[in-house]
Design a protein around this motif. Structure first.
Motif, PDB file in Angstrom:
ATOM      1  N   LEU A   1       0.802  -1.221   0.000  1.00  0.00           N
ATOM      2  CA  LEU A   1       0.000   0.000   0.000  1.00  0.00           C
ATOM      3  C   LEU A   1       0.836   1.272   0.000  1.00  0.00           C
ATOM      4  N   ALA A   2       1.995   1.228   0.672  1.00  0.00           N
ATOM      5  CA  ALA A   2       2.809   2.433   0.843  1.00  0.00           C
ATOM      6  C   ALA A   2       3.267   2.978  -0.502  1.00  0.00           C
ATOM      7  N   GLY A   3       2.988   4.250  -0.742  1.00  0.00           N
ATOM      8  CA  GLY A   3       3.406   4.911  -1.964  1.00  0.00           C
ATOM      9  C   GLY A   3       2.520   4.661  -3.154  1.00  0.00           C
ATOM     10  N   VAL A   4       1.554   3.775  -3.033  1.00  0.00           N
ATOM     11  CA  VAL A   4       0.645   3.463  -4.130  1.00  0.00           C
ATOM     12  C   VAL A   4      -0.757   3.993  -3.824  1.00  0.00           C
ATOM     13  N   HIS A   5      -1.324   3.509  -2.738  1.00  0.00           N
ATOM     14  CA  HIS A   5      -2.671   3.938  -2.346  1.00  0.00           C
ATOM     15  C   HIS A   5      -2.645   4.907  -1.169  1.00  0.00           C
ATOM     16  N   PHE A   6      -1.554   4.895  -0.416  1.00  0.00           N
ATOM     17  CA  PHE A   6      -1.406   5.761   0.750  1.00  0.00           C
ATOM     18  C   PHE A   6       0.024   6.262   0.834  1.00  0.00           C
ATOM     19  N   ASP A   7       0.180   7.460   1.380  1.00  0.00           N
ATOM     20  CA  ASP A   7       1.500   7.933   1.768  1.00  0.00           C
ATOM     21  C   ASP A   7       1.769   7.426   3.188  1.00  0.00           C
TER      22      ASP A   7
ATOM     23  N   ASP B   1     -17.251   9.413  -1.469  1.00  0.00           N
ATOM     24  CA  ASP B   1     -18.020   9.484  -2.706  1.00  0.00           C
ATOM     25  C   ASP B   1     -18.302  10.934  -3.094  1.00  0.00           C
ATOM     26  N   ASP B   2     -18.606  11.764  -2.109  1.00  0.00           N
ATOM     27  CA  ASP B   2     -18.858  13.185  -2.398  1.00  0.00           C
ATOM     28  C   ASP B   2     -17.584  13.877  -2.885  1.00  0.00           C
ATOM     29  N   ALA B   3     -16.460  13.568  -2.236  1.00  0.00           N
ATOM     30  CA  ALA B   3     -15.194  14.186  -2.637  1.00  0.00           C
ATOM     31  C   ALA B   3     -14.790  13.730  -4.033  1.00  0.00           C
ATOM     32  N   ARG B   4     -15.002  12.460  -4.347  1.00  0.00           N
ATOM     33  CA  ARG B   4     -14.662  11.950  -5.682  1.00  0.00           C
ATOM     34  C   ARG B   4     -15.526  12.607  -6.753  1.00  0.00           C
ATOM     35  N   ALA B   5     -16.811  12.782  -6.464  1.00  0.00           N
ATOM     36  CA  ALA B   5     -17.698  13.424  -7.426  1.00  0.00           C
ATOM     37  C   ALA B   5     -17.295  14.876  -7.665  1.00  0.00           C
ATOM     38  N   ALA B   6     -16.867  15.548  -6.582  1.00  0.00           N
ATOM     39  CA  ALA B   6     -16.479  16.952  -6.713  1.00  0.00           C
ATOM     40  C   ALA B   6     -15.176  17.108  -7.483  1.00  0.00           C
ATOM     41  N   ALA B   7     -14.243  16.158  -7.318  1.00  0.00           N
ATOM     42  CA  ALA B   7     -12.936  16.262  -7.966  1.00  0.00           C
ATOM     43  C   ALA B   7     -12.958  15.808  -9.409  1.00  0.00           C
ATOM     44  N   GLY B   8     -13.867  14.928  -9.767  1.00  0.00           N
ATOM     45  CA  GLY B   8     -13.944  14.438 -11.134  1.00  0.00           C
ATOM     46  C   GLY B   8     -12.688  13.708 -11.549  1.00  0.00           C
ATOM     47  N   ASP B   9     -12.155  14.075 -12.728  1.00  0.00           N
ATOM     48  CA  ASP B   9     -10.962  13.395 -13.251  1.00  0.00           C
ATOM     49  C   ASP B   9      -9.717  13.659 -12.414  1.00  0.00           C
ATOM     50  N   ALA B  10      -9.752  14.702 -11.588  1.00  0.00           N
ATOM     51  CA  ALA B  10      -8.589  15.031 -10.762  1.00  0.00           C
ATOM     52  C   ALA B  10      -8.546  14.238  -9.458  1.00  0.00           C
ATOM     53  N   TRP B  11      -9.485  13.342  -9.259  1.00  0.00           N
ATOM     54  CA  TRP B  11      -9.573  12.565  -8.009  1.00  0.00           C
ATOM     55  C   TRP B  11      -8.318  11.736  -7.789  1.00  0.00           C
ATOM     56  N   ASP B  12      -7.751  11.844  -6.606  1.00  0.00           N
ATOM     57  CA  ASP B  12      -6.607  11.032  -6.200  1.00  0.00           C
ATOM     58  C   ASP B  12      -6.888  10.540  -4.787  1.00  0.00           C
ATOM     59  N   PRO B  13      -7.110   9.229  -4.611  1.00  0.00           N
ATOM     60  CA  PRO B  13      -7.459   8.729  -3.270  1.00  0.00           C
ATOM     61  C   PRO B  13      -6.383   9.008  -2.231  1.00  0.00           C
ATOM     62  N   ARG B  14      -5.102   9.079  -2.645  1.00  0.00           N
ATOM     63  CA  ARG B  14      -4.046   9.377  -1.669  1.00  0.00           C
ATOM     64  C   ARG B  14      -4.236  10.761  -1.070  1.00  0.00           C
ATOM     65  N   ASP B  15      -4.636  11.720  -1.899  1.00  0.00           N
ATOM     66  CA  ASP B  15      -4.872  13.074  -1.397  1.00  0.00           C
ATOM     67  C   ASP B  15      -6.036  13.092  -0.418  1.00  0.00           C
ATOM     68  N   PHE B  16      -7.114  12.382  -0.770  1.00  0.00           N
ATOM     69  CA  PHE B  16      -8.291  12.342   0.108  1.00  0.00           C
ATOM     70  C   PHE B  16      -7.940  11.723   1.455  1.00  0.00           C
TER      71      PHE B  16
ATOM     72  N   ARG C   1      -4.959  11.297   2.877  1.00  0.00           N
ATOM     73  CA  ARG C   1      -3.986  12.087   3.621  1.00  0.00           C
ATOM     74  C   ARG C   1      -4.655  13.289   4.283  1.00  0.00           C
ATOM     75  N   GLN C   2      -5.500  13.988   3.535  1.00  0.00           N
ATOM     76  CA  GLN C   2      -6.178  15.161   4.073  1.00  0.00           C
ATOM     77  C   GLN C   2      -7.105  14.779   5.221  1.00  0.00           C
ATOM     78  N   ALA C   3      -7.847  13.679   5.039  1.00  0.00           N
ATOM     79  CA  ALA C   3      -8.825  13.285   6.053  1.00  0.00           C
ATOM     80  C   ALA C   3      -8.164  12.793   7.329  1.00  0.00           C
ATOM     81  N   LEU C   4      -7.053  12.062   7.194  1.00  0.00           N
ATOM     82  CA  LEU C   4      -6.402  11.504   8.373  1.00  0.00           C
ATOM     83  C   LEU C   4      -5.500  12.508   9.072  1.00  0.00           C
ATOM     84  N   ALA C   5      -5.010  13.501   8.336  1.00  0.00           N
ATOM     85  CA  ALA C   5      -4.061  14.441   8.919  1.00  0.00           C
ATOM     86  C   ALA C   5      -4.680  15.296  10.018  1.00  0.00           C
ATOM     87  N   VAL C   6      -6.015  15.410  10.053  1.00  0.00           N
ATOM     88  CA  VAL C   6      -6.646  16.249  11.080  1.00  0.00           C
ATOM     89  C   VAL C   6      -6.741  15.530  12.420  1.00  0.00           C
ATOM     90  N   GLY C   7      -6.383  14.248  12.461  1.00  0.00           N
ATOM     91  CA  GLY C   7      -6.489  13.498  13.708  1.00  0.00           C
ATOM     92  C   GLY C   7      -7.907  13.008  13.937  1.00  0.00           C
TER      93      GLY C   7
END
Length: 566
Positions: A316-322, A530-545, A547-553
């Motif tokens: 998973l490291a570096g592929v689906h998650f940082d 699902d909402d974030a993926r719909a909003a991002a469209g073709d720019a969707w990157d699950p690693r970004d989602f 990382r952002q969601a988990l970084a807030v603790g």
């Protein structure tokens, strides 16, 4: 590690609150790996709880008056208000007077903290000896609080009293946990005086647990309530604490019934792939008879857990998650208890102590099916709790100490772990129908306990589909949920041994509102993705989602939605 931000006034308040918690409940020193007060317990007496309430209310008033400096502060303020406010409400409602259940009450916590104490040096063992000597005072304070519950007519259910008394008596046996801990010290080549301190402390701790067992049976049991149900008002307050938001209990119950039906249908379809034309029970019997899918003994279980965890991190490291380097170490452990349950403990703040997955194997259980448990490793490890908790610790440049290490929301945390299980299936790690059946067994269990937990504690009518469950009655009878009926219901919806089912159901009956937070949290995590993926469209990157969601603790589910969707 993230870029350092200038600490704000709200960060200072959060850090001050963290220090207050370290003072009121010194066990945090061990959990966080911080030096100091390694052998001390917090005051579990009514006076100790009153001191916590006073400190909590005072801090809440200061947080209410504070102005956020940036977006990070806004989250900090919301979370402090939520956590502190609910703590005051639960204290005033008397939760501390009936704090007794089979998994997460002082009866277990006083002992469980030993699992995290280092034992690499004589100094470490000296801290262990000190804590052993302090068990009696902690237990005495706890008994005093439970006595306050007797006087107020606010007691736990008799089922919990009896079960916990059995647990406590096992710890107090001559060959129980405390005695075994002292023997380990005796085998560690320690000075004779320290070995004597350990032996004396172990005997004192055993005696304290014997006192607790007698109190539970002789004093508390005659006053314990007969009904398992806590009622709607208590349940709603407990649920808000676990979820971090108010949920519609009746809508959630109905959704749980529907979700359970979906899980049953999906599992039955997979079962037919394993045994053509067969049932789930047929598939389970087929898999349990396959030696290649069974582990013999806890040594084999521990080795398989570690291998499975290491493999998941590598893929998973570096592929689906940082996954930062310090987070790539997860230790899989067999717990020194035999109480049942699987749990995770986070890394120390400096990652010197790794995150750990613990398996408390019930007495007499010696066989383990890999098809059942692969998804459990993903739940507790990566991408589950280990990734989640590790990110918060890693993000020390942005998160204050309280947010990264001392705040925990069950709906957020356990919801993420269930989300992680499903995600691993979606990513192809559970393509083997047997492993997928095991994942669905866990998902089915979590849906079933939404129905069970809310049903029992709110004493709701049982769904007609439960006809034939022991304790329900005939199909044409209107039945109400009871604790007794819960055992038969759960046995229908999990493919686990009887000790596991018994422990799990007793856990739900004694820890109202906690179990549904898992599935409720998963529901929201999937909606957010699902909402974030719909909003991002073709720019969707699950690693970004991720990382952002988990970084807030660990934050409330409502705050999580605001943070992720902006």
């Amino acid at each position: 590690m993230t870029t350092e931000r200038q600490p704000s006034d709200l960060d200072a308040l959060a850090d001050e609150w963290a220090e207050t918690l370290l003072d009121l409940d010194p066990e945090w020193h061990v959990e966080l790996g911080r030096p100091g007060r390694e052998g001390d317990y917090g005051d579990l007496s009514p006076d100790g709880h009153a001191a916590r309430r006073e400190a909590t209310a005072a801090m809440l008033a200061r947080v209410d008056a504070a102005e956020p400096a940036d977006a990070v502060d806004q989250v900090t303020k919301l979370e402090l208000q939520r956590v502190l406010g609910i703590a005051v409400e639960q204290h005033d409602a008397g939760f501390w007077r009936h704090d007794l259940n089979v998994i997460a009450s002082p009866a277990q916590n006083v002992r469980d903290i030993f699992d995290l104490m280092p034992t690499a040096s004589a100094a470490d063992w000296a801290h262990v000896a000190t804590r052993l000597g302090n068990v009696r005072a902690a237990v005495d304070g706890y008994v005093e609080s439970l006595r306050a519950g007797i006087e107020a007519g606010d007691t736990p259910a008799i089922r919990q009293v009896v079960e916990v008394a059995d647990q406590v008596e096992r710890q107090a046996e001559p060959d129980g946990f405390f005695a075994a801990l002292a023997l380990r010290g005796g085998d560690a080549g320690l000075p004779a005086s320290l070995v004597a301190d350990l032996e004396g402390g172990a005997e004192s701790a055993r005696a304290a647990y014997s006192v607790l067992a007698r109190f539970l049976r002789d004093d508390l049991a005659p006053h314990a309530r007969e009904r398992d149900a806590v009622g709607r008002d208590v349940y709603a307050l407990a649920s808000r604490g676990f979820v971090g938001a108010e949920i519609d209990l009746d809508e959630t119950y109905e959704w749980g019934v529907e979700e359970l039906a979906r899980m049953v249908a999906e599992q039955e379809a997979i079962a037919r792939q394993i045994v053509p034309g067969g049932t789930v029970a047929d598939a389970v019997a087929h898999l349990d008879a396959d030696p290649s899918r069974m582990l013999q003994g806890t040594d084999a279980l521990q080795a398989w857990m570690q291998e499975t965890s290491d493999e998941a991190i590598d893929h998973l490291a570096g592929v689906h998650f940082d996954v930062p380097e310090p987070m790539r170490r997860l230790e899989c452990m067999i717990a020194p208890t035999q109480l049942g349950g699987i749990y995770y403990t986070p890394p120390s703040e400096d990652f010197a102590r790794a995150g750990r997955m613990w398996w408390s194997v019930p007495e007499g259980v010696t066989e383990f099916g890999t098809w059942r448990e692969r998804t459990t490793v993903y739940h507790e490890g990566v991408p589950g709790h280990h990734l989640q908790c590790g990110y918060a610790v890693w993000n020390r440049g942005e998160l204050n100490a309280w947010r990264r290490s001392m705040n925990w929301n069950s709906g957020h945390g356990e919801g993420w772990a269930l989300y992680a299980e499903r995600l691993m299936a979606d990513l192809g790690f559970l393509d083997d129908p047997a492993d997928r059946l095991g994942m669905l067994d866990g998902q089915r269990m979590r849906a079933a306990r939404v129905v069970l937990d809310i049903g029992v504690h709110l004493e709701k009518p049982m769904p007609a589909a439960l006809a034939g469950v022991p304790g329900r009655g005939r199909r044409d009878e209107q039945s109400t949920w009871t604790g007794d009926a819960a055992f038969g219901f759960m046995a229908q919806h999990v493919n686990m041994n009887a000790p596991f089912v018994r422990f799990e159901v007793n856990r739900y009956l004694g820890w109202a509102g906690q179990a549904p937070s898992y599935k409720v949290g998963q529901r929201l995590w999937e909606q957010l993705r699902d909402d974030a993926r719909a909003a991002a469209g073709d720019a969707w990157d699950p690693r970004d989602f991720h990382r952002q969601a988990l970084a807030v603790g660990s934050v409330s589910l409502g705050t999580l939605r605001d943070v992720v969707l902006g």
